[in-house]
Design an enzyme around this catalytic site. Structure first.
Site, PDB file in Angstrom:
ATOM      1  N   CYS A 190       3.331  -4.815  10.478  1.00 56.81           N
ATOM      2  CA  CYS A 190       2.439  -4.825   9.421  1.00 56.81           C
ATOM      3  C   CYS A 190       1.067  -5.389   9.640  1.00 56.81           C
ATOM      4  O   CYS A 190       0.102  -5.437   8.800  1.00 56.81           O
ATOM      5  CB  CYS A 190       3.045  -5.037   8.051  1.00 56.81           C
ATOM      6  N   HIS A 237      -0.887  -9.619   0.766  1.00 58.75           N
ATOM      7  CA  HIS A 237       0.162  -8.494   1.404  1.00 58.75           C
ATOM      8  C   HIS A 237       0.984  -7.562   0.377  1.00 58.75           C
ATOM      9  O   HIS A 237       0.759  -6.446   0.435  1.00 58.75           O
ATOM     10  CB  HIS A 237       0.953  -9.273   2.601  1.00 58.75           C
ATOM     11  N   HIS A 253       1.983   1.338   1.530  1.00 59.56           N
ATOM     12  CA  HIS A 253       2.154   0.513   2.632  1.00 59.56           C
ATOM     13  C   HIS A 253       1.753   1.305   3.853  1.00 59.56           C
ATOM     14  O   HIS A 253       2.526   2.023   4.422  1.00 59.56           O
ATOM     15  CB  HIS A 253       3.140  -0.400   2.910  1.00 59.56           C
TER      16      HIS A 253
END
Length: 404
Positions: free
Chosen positions: A163, A296, A331
């Site tokens: 990520c 995040h 995401h």
């Protein structure tokens, strides 16, 4: 002294818009892209929410000015749409000879296509029919195809660090510029939704069956998304010499790896804290200079506690406004760092703080809560953008207003 690194172009596509302007409009209208898939053949089709780009693969090919999709995966096509906008935004004409790097990030690569023929590999009656997909599986395939189409040849590479991938791509591009190896770097990432990632995260019990609720006491996991985003980075002297429109400065960055656990951050947020602290120190700014943190904020049980504790540790009682825009885009994994870096640029340009959607209740572990309302006419000069990946790979960027 190393030259400053300027952001002179941006381009993106996500579930909330097919370009930067549409993404900004959706953010301003607080319009989420979360819903259910139209294009993936999965048993979870009507069960697990995702943030899917609202175009078929064939439509994406047309948007990328390609006559057909043969050899081009959805991952590649998303990247081509976004990078074309970024180059146009920077005023870069085809055939320019400025030494340029392409640093591309992806974690699924061509999995969106190869997974469709997975069982053909085991079927002797279909031997060889799947071979045309094999070359597209590697993440580097989409990078090379994007490089070929855009004509970027000086330096081309792929980053895959979960990520944090495209945030690390931006760091790498900035380092190449500061070391004098290239004058310009086009950095970002592209990621398509796949059954592989949906099933994988679901097996980790990390996906919420409701729309994700970052930094909320009732959060229960993330929602996956897809998209692509690229930023054009240039050395200061080049940008000024050619009269480029400077959107912002990439003033600081840091990557840390705490290696606490394969899929979970340290409970106290040690890696996140150090990444933010060191990035801020590199930028020459202090904690008092930060107006917004694009966290995040995956809405998973572990991440939000860890990141929240890191914020409190770094800023003490004066944590700046913060929010997770994953409640808009889902995401997007390898593309998340670049998408959220562009949102950080927009926050600076528009003097705007984006809301953390679906929030209802403060987390019991933290003393802080995210922004839940759109805030406009709020001067934003410095933003920290966080991207934290599996394996404890933590990336923080400091994006600053261009002061001339």
């Amino acid at each position: 002294m190393a030259e400053r690194v300027f952001i002179t172009g941006v381009g993106m596509i996500s579930a909330i818009g097919e370009n930067v302007a549409e993404n900004l409009r959706s953010l301003r209208l607080q319009r989420s892209g979360l819903g259910y898939t139209q294009y993936i053949d999965t048993r979870h089709r009507d069960v697990l929410p995702v943030a899917e780009v609202k175009h078929s693969t064939e439509e994406l090919a047309a948007m990328a000015d390609l006559p057909d999709v043969e050899g081009y995966t959805r991952t590649t096509l998303l990247g081509l749409v976004a990078i074309r906008e970024a180059l146009a935004s920077a005023g870069i004409a085809p055939g320019e000879t400025v030494p340029t790097a392409l640093i591309n990030a992806s974690t699924v690569g061509g999995m969106c296509d190869t997974e469709k023929v997975y069982f053909d590999i085991l079927d002797p009656q279909k031997e060889g029919t799947f071979l045309r997909y094999i070359d597209t599986l590697d993440c580097a395939d989409c990078t090379q195809r994007i490089a070929d189409i855009t004509g970027i040849r000086d330096y081309v590479t792929t980053i895959s660090t979960a990520c944090s991938s495209s945030a690390n791509a931006l760091m790498y591009g900035a380092r190449l510029i500061q070391q004098g190896l290239v004058d310009r770097a086009v950095c970002g990432g592209t990621e398509a939704l796949t059954r592989f990632t949906i099933n994988g995260f679901n097996s980790l019990k990390n996906i919420d069956k409701q729309f994700c609720r970052p930094f909320d006491q009732q959060r229960n996991g993330l929602n996956l998304g897809e998209g692509a985003a690229y930023l054009v980075l240039e050395r200061e002297s080049l940008a000024l010499a050619r009269g480029a429109r400077v959107l912002a400065e990439l003033s600081g960055w840091c990557n840390t790896n705490e290696a606490f656990h394969p899929t979970a951050p340290s409970p106290e947020g040690n890696g996140a804290y150090e990444a933010m602290r060191a990035a801020l120190a590199m930028s020459g700014r202090t904690t008092d200079d930060v107006q917004y943190v694009n966290v995040h904020g995956t809405a998973t049980l572990n991440n939000d506690v860890s990141e929240g504790r890191a914020l409190q540790r770094l800023f003490g009682r004066n944590v700046p406004k913060f929010s997770s825009t994953k409640s808009f885009t889902g995401h997007t994994l390898a593309a998340a760092g670049a998408i959220e870096a562009i949102f950080s640029v927009l926050a600076i340009q528009q003097d705007m703080i984006f809301p953390n959607l679906h929030f209802s209740e403060k987390m019991e572990e933290l003393d802080i809560t995210p922004e839940t309302q759109l805030t406009e006419e709020y001067p934003v000069r410095n933003v920290i953008s966080n991207s934290f990946g599996f394996g404890g790979n933590n990336a923080s960027l400091v994006i600053s207003k261009y002061e001339g």
